[in-house]
Design a protein around this motif. Structure first.
Motif, PDB file in Angstrom:
ATOM      1  N   ASP A   1       0.957  -1.271  -0.001  1.00 11.98           N
ATOM      2  CA  ASP A   1       0.255   0.000   0.002  1.00 11.98           C
ATOM      3  C   ASP A   1       0.974   1.228  -0.018  1.00 11.98           C
ATOM      4  N   ASP A   2       1.993   1.248   0.797  1.00  2.28           N
ATOM      5  CA  ASP A   2       2.801   2.391   0.850  1.00  2.28           C
ATOM      6  C   ASP A   2       3.443   2.628  -0.750  1.00  2.28           C
ATOM      7  N   ALA A   3       3.838   1.768  -1.232  1.00  5.25           N
ATOM      8  CA  ALA A   3       4.557   1.668  -2.715  1.00  5.25           C
ATOM      9  C   ALA A   3       3.498   2.149  -3.670  1.00  5.25           C
ATOM     10  N   ARG A   4       2.224   1.720  -3.477  1.00  7.72           N
ATOM     11  CA  ARG A   4       1.247   2.183  -4.417  1.00  7.72           C
ATOM     12  C   ARG A   4       0.723   3.754  -4.130  1.00  7.72           C
ATOM     13  N   TYR A   5       0.786   3.950  -2.882  1.00  6.62           N
ATOM     14  CA  TYR A   5       0.687   5.583  -2.478  1.00  6.62           C
ATOM     15  C   TYR A   5       1.805   6.294  -3.356  1.00  6.62           C
TER      16      TYR A   5
ATOM     17  N   HIS B   1       4.448  10.207  -7.098  1.00 10.61           N
ATOM     18  CA  HIS B   1       5.425  10.480  -8.318  1.00 10.61           C
ATOM     19  C   HIS B   1       4.671  10.905  -9.581  1.00 10.61           C
ATOM     20  N   TYR B   2       3.725  10.127  -9.819  1.00 16.02           N
ATOM     21  CA  TYR B   2       2.702  10.406 -10.893  1.00 16.02           C
ATOM     22  C   TYR B   2       2.351  11.806 -10.837  1.00 16.02           C
ATOM     23  N   GLU B   3       1.618  12.181 -10.005  1.00 15.71           N
ATOM     24  CA  GLU B   3       1.276  13.508  -9.512  1.00 15.71           C
ATOM     25  C   GLU B   3       2.226  14.618  -9.980  1.00 15.71           C
ATOM     26  N   VAL B   4       3.496  14.367  -9.341  1.00 12.85           N
ATOM     27  CA  VAL B   4       4.477  15.436  -9.749  1.00 12.85           C
ATOM     28  C   VAL B   4       5.098  15.476 -11.150  1.00 12.85           C
TER      29      VAL B   4
ATOM     30  N   ASP C   1       6.037  12.259 -13.085  1.00  6.07           N
ATOM     31  CA  ASP C   1       6.934  10.990 -13.510  1.00  6.07           C
ATOM     32  C   ASP C   1       5.952  10.422 -14.413  1.00  6.07           C
ATOM     33  N   THR C   2       6.496   9.717 -15.585  1.00  8.17           N
ATOM     34  CA  THR C   2       5.699   9.127 -16.571  1.00  8.17           C
ATOM     35  C   THR C   2       5.533   7.590 -15.923  1.00  8.17           C
ATOM     36  N   THR C   3       4.478   6.805 -16.616  1.00  3.97           N
ATOM     37  CA  THR C   3       4.197   5.438 -16.186  1.00  3.97           C
ATOM     38  C   THR C   3       5.370   4.600 -16.310  1.00  3.97           C
ATOM     39  N   THR C   4       6.074   4.750 -17.761  1.00  2.50           N
ATOM     40  CA  THR C   4       7.257   4.013 -17.938  1.00  2.50           C
ATOM     41  C   THR C   4       8.396   4.261 -16.902  1.00  2.50           C
ATOM     42  N   GLN C   5       8.429   5.584 -16.614  1.00  3.93           N
ATOM     43  CA  GLN C   5       9.638   5.712 -15.411  1.00  3.93           C
ATOM     44  C   GLN C   5       9.238   4.954 -14.159  1.00  3.93           C
ATOM     45  N   LEU C   6       7.792   5.024 -13.716  1.00  2.00           N
ATOM     46  CA  LEU C   6       7.514   4.394 -12.499  1.00  2.00           C
ATOM     47  C   LEU C   6       7.568   2.910 -12.705  1.00  2.00           C
ATOM     48  N   ALA C   7       7.343   2.240 -13.831  1.00  2.80           N
ATOM     49  CA  ALA C   7       7.545   0.825 -14.035  1.00  2.80           C
ATOM     50  C   ALA C   7       8.705   0.230 -13.672  1.00  2.80           C
ATOM     51  N   LYS C   8       9.842   1.268 -14.140  1.00  2.00           N
ATOM     52  CA  LYS C   8      11.111   0.792 -14.076  1.00  2.00           C
ATOM     53  C   LYS C   8      11.741   0.949 -12.722  1.00  2.00           C
ATOM     54  N   GLU C   9      11.373   1.899 -12.011  1.00  2.00           N
ATOM     55  CA  GLU C   9      11.468   2.313 -10.454  1.00  2.00           C
ATOM     56  C   GLU C   9      10.953   1.285  -9.677  1.00  2.00           C
ATOM     57  N   PHE C  10       9.857   0.767  -9.879  1.00  3.76           N
ATOM     58  CA  PHE C  10       9.129  -0.131  -8.915  1.00  3.76           C
ATOM     59  C   PHE C  10       9.084  -1.359  -9.455  1.00  3.76           C
ATOM     60  N   ASP C  11      10.035  -1.870 -10.493  1.00  2.41           N
ATOM     61  CA  ASP C  11      10.000  -3.044 -11.104  1.00  2.41           C
ATOM     62  C   ASP C  11       8.757  -3.681 -11.211  1.00  2.41           C
ATOM     63  N   ALA C  12       7.803  -3.003 -11.899  1.00  2.00           N
ATOM     64  CA  ALA C  12       6.586  -3.619 -12.197  1.00  2.00           C
ATOM     65  C   ALA C  12       6.085  -3.267 -13.664  1.00  2.00           C
ATOM     66  N   ALA C  13       5.225  -4.023 -13.907  1.00  2.42           N
ATOM     67  CA  ALA C  13       4.903  -3.731 -15.453  1.00  2.42           C
ATOM     68  C   ALA C  13       4.105  -2.348 -15.544  1.00  2.42           C
ATOM     69  N   LYS C  14       4.231  -1.885 -16.767  1.00  2.00           N
ATOM     70  CA  LYS C  14       3.415  -0.355 -16.771  1.00  2.00           C
ATOM     71  C   LYS C  14       2.046  -0.651 -16.998  1.00  2.00           C
TER      72      LYS C  14
ATOM     73  N   VAL D   1      -7.057   8.412 -10.492  1.00  4.63           N
ATOM     74  CA  VAL D   1      -5.981   9.396 -11.026  1.00  4.63           C
ATOM     75  C   VAL D   1      -6.432   9.270 -12.639  1.00  4.63           C
ATOM     76  N   VAL D   2      -6.530  10.543 -13.157  1.00  4.42           N
ATOM     77  CA  VAL D   2      -6.633  10.563 -14.607  1.00  4.42           C
ATOM     78  C   VAL D   2      -5.272  10.503 -15.201  1.00  4.42           C
ATOM     79  N   VAL D   3      -5.172   9.164 -16.058  1.00  7.92           N
ATOM     80  CA  VAL D   3      -3.948   9.104 -16.705  1.00  7.92           C
ATOM     81  C   VAL D   3      -3.672   9.746 -17.943  1.00  7.92           C
ATOM     82  N   ARG D   4      -2.645  10.732 -17.806  1.00  7.68           N
ATOM     83  CA  ARG D   4      -2.278  11.518 -18.910  1.00  7.68           C
ATOM     84  C   ARG D   4      -1.750  10.613 -20.163  1.00  7.68           C
ATOM     85  N   LEU D   5      -2.148  11.272 -21.329  1.00  7.93           N
ATOM     86  CA  LEU D   5      -2.113  10.626 -22.749  1.00  7.93           C
ATOM     87  C   LEU D   5      -0.497  11.072 -22.984  1.00  7.93           C
ATOM     88  N   GLN D   6       0.283  10.108 -23.139  1.00 11.17           N
ATOM     89  CA  GLN D   6       1.965  10.411 -23.488  1.00 11.17           C
ATOM     90  C   GLN D   6       1.912  10.429 -24.895  1.00 11.17           C
TER      91      GLN D   6
END
Length: 99
Positions: free
Chosen positions: A29-33, A38-41, A43-56, A68-73
């Protein structure tokens, strides 16, 4: 190993074994928070996936789960060039087929 009357392992046990075999890493839950923050400030979903070692798709799922409204990249310049090349190729093929 616990087996029920049908002779099958309970789903939770099978999924846990799959997670170990595939190296899945369930985010706390902490990682999800943190993903949300990070997304709100910016960071892209791709960056977060690499940082948290998870799938995009996992990151996007977490963001949607938290409403959260996901930004179009937009496409990168390389991707735009490849798309244009493929469209051009398809148009030429179509003209060739008509002759």
């Amino acid at each position: 190993m616990i087996v029920d009357e049908s002779g099958l392992q309970p789903l939770a046990e099978r999924m846990q074994r799959l997670a170990v075999n595939r190296g899945w890493n369930r985010l706390s839950d902490d990682a999800r928070y943190e993903v949300d923050a990070h997304y709100e400030v910016g960071d892209t979903t791709t960056q977060l996936a690499k940082e948290f070692d998870a799938a995009k798709s996992t990151i996007i799922g977490i963001l949607r789960e938290r409403n959260v409204v996901v930004r179009l990249q937009p496409l990168s310049k390389k991707q735009v060039g490849e798309a244009a090349r493929l469209i051009n190729l398809a148009c030429r093929y179509r003209r060739w087929r008509r002759t």
